[in-house]
Design a protein around this motif. Structure first.
Motif, short mmCIF file in Angstrom:
data_model
loop_
_atom_site.label_atom_id
_atom_site.label_comp_id
_atom_site.label_asym_id
_atom_site.label_seq_id
_atom_site.Cartn_x
_atom_site.Cartn_y
_atom_site.Cartn_z
N LEU A 98 0.83 -1.20 0.00
CA LEU A 98 0.00 0.00 0.00
C LEU A 98 0.86 1.25 0.00
O LEU A 98 0.65 2.17 -0.81
N GLY A 99 1.86 1.28 0.89
CA GLY A 99 2.73 2.44 0.95
C GLY A 99 3.51 2.65 -0.34
O GLY A 99 3.60 3.77 -0.85
N GLY A 100 4.03 1.55 -0.90
CA GLY A 100 4.79 1.66 -2.14
C GLY A 100 3.95 2.13 -3.31
O GLY A 100 4.44 2.86 -4.18
N SER A 101 2.69 1.74 -3.34
CA SER A 101 1.82 2.14 -4.45
C SER A 101 1.41 3.60 -4.35
O SER A 101 1.00 4.20 -5.34
N LEU A 102 1.51 4.18 -3.15
CA LEU A 102 1.13 5.58 -2.95
C LEU A 102 2.29 6.54 -3.15
O LEU A 102 2.07 7.74 -3.34
N LEU A 103 3.52 6.01 -3.10
CA LEU A 103 4.70 6.85 -3.26
C LEU A 103 5.07 6.93 -4.74
O LEU A 103 5.32 5.90 -5.38
N PRO A 104 5.12 8.13 -5.32
CA PRO A 104 5.37 8.24 -6.76
C PRO A 104 6.85 8.23 -7.11
O PRO A 104 7.70 8.66 -6.34
N VAL A 105 7.14 7.72 -8.30
CA VAL A 105 8.43 7.95 -8.96
C VAL A 105 8.14 8.74 -10.23
O VAL A 105 7.05 8.67 -10.78
N VAL B 273 2.01 9.12 -24.34
CA VAL B 273 3.44 9.26 -24.07
C VAL B 273 4.12 9.88 -25.28
O VAL B 273 3.60 9.83 -26.40
N SER B 274 5.28 10.46 -25.07
CA SER B 274 6.05 11.02 -26.19
C SER B 274 6.69 9.90 -26.99
O SER B 274 6.75 8.75 -26.55
N GLU B 275 7.19 10.24 -28.16
CA GLU B 275 7.86 9.23 -28.99
C GLU B 275 9.09 8.68 -28.28
O GLU B 275 9.36 7.47 -28.34
N ALA B 276 9.84 9.55 -27.61
CA ALA B 276 11.04 9.10 -26.89
C ALA B 276 10.67 8.15 -25.76
O ALA B 276 11.34 7.14 -25.53
N GLU B 277 9.58 8.45 -25.05
CA GLU B 277 9.13 7.58 -23.95
C GLU B 277 8.65 6.24 -24.49
O GLU B 277 8.95 5.18 -23.92
N GLN C 200 11.05 3.12 -16.16
CA GLN C 200 12.26 3.25 -16.96
C GLN C 200 12.09 4.28 -18.08
O GLN C 200 13.07 4.89 -18.51
N ALA C 201 10.86 4.48 -18.52
CA ALA C 201 10.59 5.45 -19.58
C ALA C 201 10.39 6.85 -19.03
O ALA C 201 10.17 7.79 -19.80
N GLY C 202 10.44 7.00 -17.70
CA GLY C 202 10.28 8.32 -17.09
C GLY C 202 8.86 8.69 -16.78
O GLY C 202 8.57 9.85 -16.46
N ILE C 203 7.93 7.72 -16.83
CA ILE C 203 6.50 7.99 -16.61
C ILE C 203 6.17 7.82 -15.13
O ILE C 203 6.67 6.92 -14.46
N ARG C 204 5.30 8.68 -14.64
CA ARG C 204 4.93 8.64 -13.23
C ARG C 204 4.15 7.37 -12.90
O ARG C 204 3.18 7.02 -13.56
N TRP D 27 -2.59 5.17 -10.73
CA TRP D 27 -1.85 6.29 -11.31
C TRP D 27 -2.38 6.75 -12.66
O TRP D 27 -1.89 7.71 -13.24
N PHE D 28 -3.41 6.05 -13.16
CA PHE D 28 -3.97 6.39 -14.46
C PHE D 28 -5.48 6.55 -14.33
O PHE D 28 -6.22 5.57 -14.26
#
Length: 228
Positions: A28-35, A145-149, A204-208, A222-223
Motif C-alpha cells: 500500500l505504501g509503495g503504491s502511494l509513493l510516486p516515482v 506518451v512522447s515518442e522518446a518515452e 524506466q521510460a520516465g513515466i509517473r 496512477w492512471f
C-alpha cells in the motif's frame, strides 16, 4: 509435548500473519509513493492503455507506429488464425504457472502460488491481439506518451522476449484464439510481480507511477479513468 507443539504452531501462525500484514502494508505504501513525480502526459503523443483483469496488468500498444514495429517479433503466423492479428497488442509479463492456470484469482494453484512467492525463472510474456481499443471504466485506462518515452517502453519490453537460436520469439498457445504466450527473460518473486513489471517498464521510460506495486490496484491508481 502437545502443549509445546501447540505453542510452536501459534507462534508460527502469528509470525506468518505478521509477515503478510507487513507485506500488504508495504504494498500500500509503495503504491502511494510516486516515482517520476514531475512527469506530464504530452498533448500530442502516442496513445497507449494500461489494462487490468483484476489480477494481472499489461500495456496496450499499437502493433505498428513510426517509433516501433512489433510484427517481426509478434508475427501474424504465430496465431492459429492469423485473421485474429489486431491493430494493437496487450502485453504483460509474469510467472508461467500463475499465468497459465490463474486467469483469475479463483484459478490460483497452491504450488504455483508458492513458486511465485519463493521465486522462479519460469516466466512468460502474454500477448492479446485487439482491434482499435477504447478506454473503459476501471479496467482500461488511456495514457499518452512522447515518442522518446514510447521508444524506451518498446525497447524494455522487447528485451524481455527470450529468442531462439535464430533470434525469433517462441510462442505457445494462450487462453483462446486471440492471445499467445511467449518464452521470456526475467525472475519472478513476491517482490517483483507481473504488476511490478508493468510499473517498472513505465518507470524506466520516465513515466509517473508507484514506487512498488505488487498488486494491480497499485498500478491502476496512477492512471485516472477517461472522462471522454
Amino acid at each position: 509435548m502437545a502443549t509445546t507443539a501447540l505453542k510452536i504452531l501459534k507462534r508460527s501462525a502469528f509470525a506468518l500473519g505478521t509477515i503478510i500484514a507487513l507485506y500488504l502494508l508495504a504494498a500500500l505504501g509503495g503504491s502511494l509513493l510516486p516515482v517520476n513525480q514531475s512527469w506530464q502526459s504530452p498533448d500530442d503523443g502516442i496513445e497507449l492503455f494500461i489494462e487490468t483483469n483484476g489480477l494481472h496488468t499489461g500495456i496496450i500498444m499499437p502493433v505498428w507506429s513510426d517509433v516501433h514495429d512489433w510484427t517481426p517479433l509478434i508475427r501474424p503466423e504465430d496465431l492459429q488464425d492469423p485473421s485474429r492479428y489486431g491493430s494493437h497488442i496487450l502485453v504483460g509479463w509474469g510467472h508461467a504457472g500463475v499465468y497459465r492456470h490463474a486467469r483469475e484469482w479463483t484459478g490460483l494453484r497452491p504450488a504455483d502460488a508458492l513458486s511465485a512467492i519463493v521465486g522462479s525463472d519460469d516466466v512468460l510474456i502474454h500477448v492479446y491481439h485487439l482491434n482499435y481499443p477504447q478506454a473503459y471504466p476501471y479496467y482500461r485506462r488511456r495514457l499518452k506518451v512522447s515518442e522518446a518515452e514510447y521508444r524506451k517502453i518498446a525497447d524494455a519490453i522487447q528485451a524481455r522476449f527470450a529468442l531462439d537460436d535464430h533470434y525469433r520469439s517462441q510462442p505457445s498457445p494462450g487462453y483462446g484464439q486471440d492471445d499467445l504466450f511467449y518464452q521470456a527473460n526475467g525472475h519472478y518473486n513476491a517482490f517483483f510481480t507481473c504488476n511490478n513489471w508493468t510499473s517498472d517498464i513505465l518507470r524506466q521510460a520516465g513515466i509517473r507511477t508507484g514506487l512498488w506495486t505488487p498488486f494491480q490496484g497499485g498500478v491502476m491508481r496512477w492512471f485516472p479513468e477517461s472522462t471522454e
